[in-house]
Design a protein around this motif. Structure first.
Motif, PDB file in Angstrom:
ATOM      1  N   LEU A  85     -34.098  70.462  75.739  1.00 43.44           N
ATOM      2  CA  LEU A  85     -34.000  71.859  76.146  1.00 43.44           C
ATOM      3  C   LEU A  85     -33.287  71.927  77.490  1.00 43.44           C
ATOM      4  O   LEU A  85     -33.685  71.248  78.448  1.00 43.44           O
ATOM      5  CB  LEU A  85     -35.389  72.481  76.248  1.00 43.44           C
ATOM      6  CG  LEU A  85     -35.476  73.971  76.602  1.00 43.44           C
ATOM      7  CD1 LEU A  85     -34.767  74.824  75.556  1.00 43.44           C
ATOM      8  CD2 LEU A  85     -36.928  74.393  76.742  1.00 43.44           C
ATOM      9  N   LEU A  87     -32.039  74.427  80.571  1.00 47.66           N
ATOM     10  CA  LEU A  87     -32.343  75.720  81.163  1.00 47.66           C
ATOM     11  C   LEU A  87     -31.622  75.873  82.497  1.00 47.66           C
ATOM     12  O   LEU A  87     -31.116  74.902  83.059  1.00 47.66           O
ATOM     13  CB  LEU A  87     -33.853  75.861  81.391  1.00 47.66           C
ATOM     14  CG  LEU A  87     -34.758  75.713  80.169  1.00 47.66           C
ATOM     15  CD1 LEU A  87     -36.215  75.674  80.594  1.00 47.66           C
ATOM     16  CD2 LEU A  87     -34.513  76.843  79.176  1.00 47.66           C
ATOM     17  N   ILE A 114     -37.615  79.954  73.765  1.00 46.27           N
ATOM     18  CA  ILE A 114     -38.019  78.978  74.777  1.00 46.27           C
ATOM     19  C   ILE A 114     -39.535  78.855  74.802  1.00 46.27           C
ATOM     20  O   ILE A 114     -40.099  77.752  74.834  1.00 46.27           O
ATOM     21  CB  ILE A 114     -37.465  79.370  76.159  1.00 46.27           C
ATOM     22  CG1 ILE A 114     -35.938  79.253  76.169  1.00 46.27           C
ATOM     23  CG2 ILE A 114     -38.079  78.498  77.263  1.00 46.27           C
ATOM     24  CD1 ILE A 114     -35.290  79.866  77.401  1.00 46.27           C
ATOM     25  N   GLY A 128     -31.316  79.715  77.310  1.00 42.92           N
ATOM     26  CA  GLY A 128     -31.172  78.266  77.404  1.00 42.92           C
ATOM     27  C   GLY A 128     -30.401  77.731  76.223  1.00 42.92           C
ATOM     28  O   GLY A 128     -29.868  78.487  75.390  1.00 42.92           O
ATOM     29  N   PHE A 130     -30.727  74.604  73.173  1.00 41.01           N
ATOM     30  CA  PHE A 130     -31.591  73.619  72.533  1.00 41.01           C
ATOM     31  C   PHE A 130     -30.730  72.691  71.698  1.00 41.01           C
ATOM     32  O   PHE A 130     -29.925  73.132  70.879  1.00 41.01           O
ATOM     33  CB  PHE A 130     -32.638  74.313  71.665  1.00 41.01           C
ATOM     34  CG  PHE A 130     -33.548  73.353  70.941  1.00 41.01           C
ATOM     35  CD1 PHE A 130     -34.190  72.327  71.617  1.00 41.01           C
ATOM     36  CD2 PHE A 130     -33.775  73.486  69.577  1.00 41.01           C
ATOM     37  CE1 PHE A 130     -35.027  71.430  70.954  1.00 41.01           C
ATOM     38  CE2 PHE A 130     -34.617  72.610  68.906  1.00 41.01           C
ATOM     39  CZ  PHE A 130     -35.240  71.576  69.600  1.00 41.01           C
TER      40      PHE A 130
END
Length: 326
Positions: A85, A87, A114, A128, A130
């Motif tokens: 992930l 961010l 998220i 974000g 993934f």
């Protein structure tokens, strides 16, 4: 013929694993009796993240890194396939756009997605990326498992080179091989390990920042590895106050609970790298040098090990091998 490998870090262990799996007789020589803080790979993050690394690395890192995930699963069984992930704070949203443009294999995620992936980060981030096909492992567990399996196959480990000298040796000593590879340089990475039971993460999380990007890798039981800097220096074992401050500040930005975390460990080491930050195989007589993994030790060591074994068996010049021996 027994093939002697000098160095039992991630490179030496990977080459020994590949050769012994093909039926070759192998022995390893390392002045330390087990994996530990003397090895650069001991301080690695263990992220098998070829798509994310492609953002700042050459194409071979992504291509060979994808194959590395299966190699580590097959030879250690300790790979977590939970993705990565990525961010960023709202003020740094441009970093997320740039990262997405320079990488592939990702899905755009909003705040709700998220929170579904990492509930403890819910409500803190609105956008974000993934990367579902990436993975991670614990470097210390993986190194110990490679060594255990090699010993179970009858591979001998020596603290000093035994007699007689073998017909062929592979030098995988990392930065210590600068006595034979003068174009090798050190790139220091600094990391710390925290205990923070208040935060639970299922996968590595990268927090983008214009100055010092942070990655947080869960190790289980509320323990996290934070890293890592890239400093052009061969200074080993020293974590600077500035790096410590920036890593902790970035972790606090990811989740305020990290501000109350217990610092379990700090560490630093110098990664061996060639000028283009890609590894090399070099043949000089009866010695094959394997070096220069840079920050991609766990991503690229399987590829270098496979190329080394192919070269020894067939004489071909693989992708990472210099065409002219020096």
């Amino acid at each position: 013929m027994t093939i002697r490998i000098l160095g039992a870090g991630v490179m030496g262990l990977a080459i020994a694993t590949e050769l012994s799996a093909r039926g070759h007789a192998v022995e390893l020589v390392d002045p330390q009796p087990a994996p530990g803080p003397h090895a650069c790979s001991w301080w690695a993050g263990g992220m098998l993240a070829p798509y994310c690394e492609r953002e700042s690395a050459e194409e071979p890192v992504e291509r060979h890194g994808l194959a590395a995930i299966d190699w580590w699963h097959r030879h250690t069984g300790c790979v977590s396939h939970t993705g990565t992930l990525v961010l960023t704070l709202s003020r740094d949203r441009g970093e997320l756009t740039r990262f997405a443009r320079r990488s592939r294999g990702h899905q755009a995620v909003d705040g709700a997605a998220i929170a579904a992936l990492e509930p403890d980060l819910g409500g803190r981030f609105t956008a974000g990326l993934f990367y579902p096909d990436e993975a991670h492992l614990s470097p210390r567990t993986a190194l110990s498992e490679l060594r255990r399996r090699l010993a179970a196959r009858g591979v001998a480990f020596h603290l000093t080179p035994p007699a007689p000298t073998p017909e062929l040796s592979i030098d995988a000593r990392g930065l210590a091989a600068r006595d034979a590879l003068p174009d090798l340089r050190g790139v220091r990475g600094e990391m710390l390990v925290l205990r923070c039971p208040e935060v639970s993460l299922s996968r590595p999380v990268r927090l983008l920042h214009p100055r010092i990007p942070l990655y947080v890798v869960p190790r289980g039981d509320g323990i996290f590895m934070l890293g890592a800097t890239m400093i052009e220096s061969d200074r080993r074992g020293v974590v600077t106050a500035r790096s410590l401050l920036e890593l902790l500040s970035a972790a606090y930005a990811l989740h305020p609970a990290f501000g109350e975390a217990e610092v379990l460990e700090t560490g630093a080491d110098a990664r061996p790298a060639f000028p283009d930050n890609l590894p090399r195989l070099r043949r000089r007589g009866a010695t094959l040098f394997a070096n220069g993994l840079y920050r991609h030790g766990f991503l690229l060591s399987p590829a270098v090990a496979t190329m080394a074994a192919d070269h020894l068996e067939t004489g071909i010049l693989p992708e990472f091998m210099d065409e002219v021996s020096q």
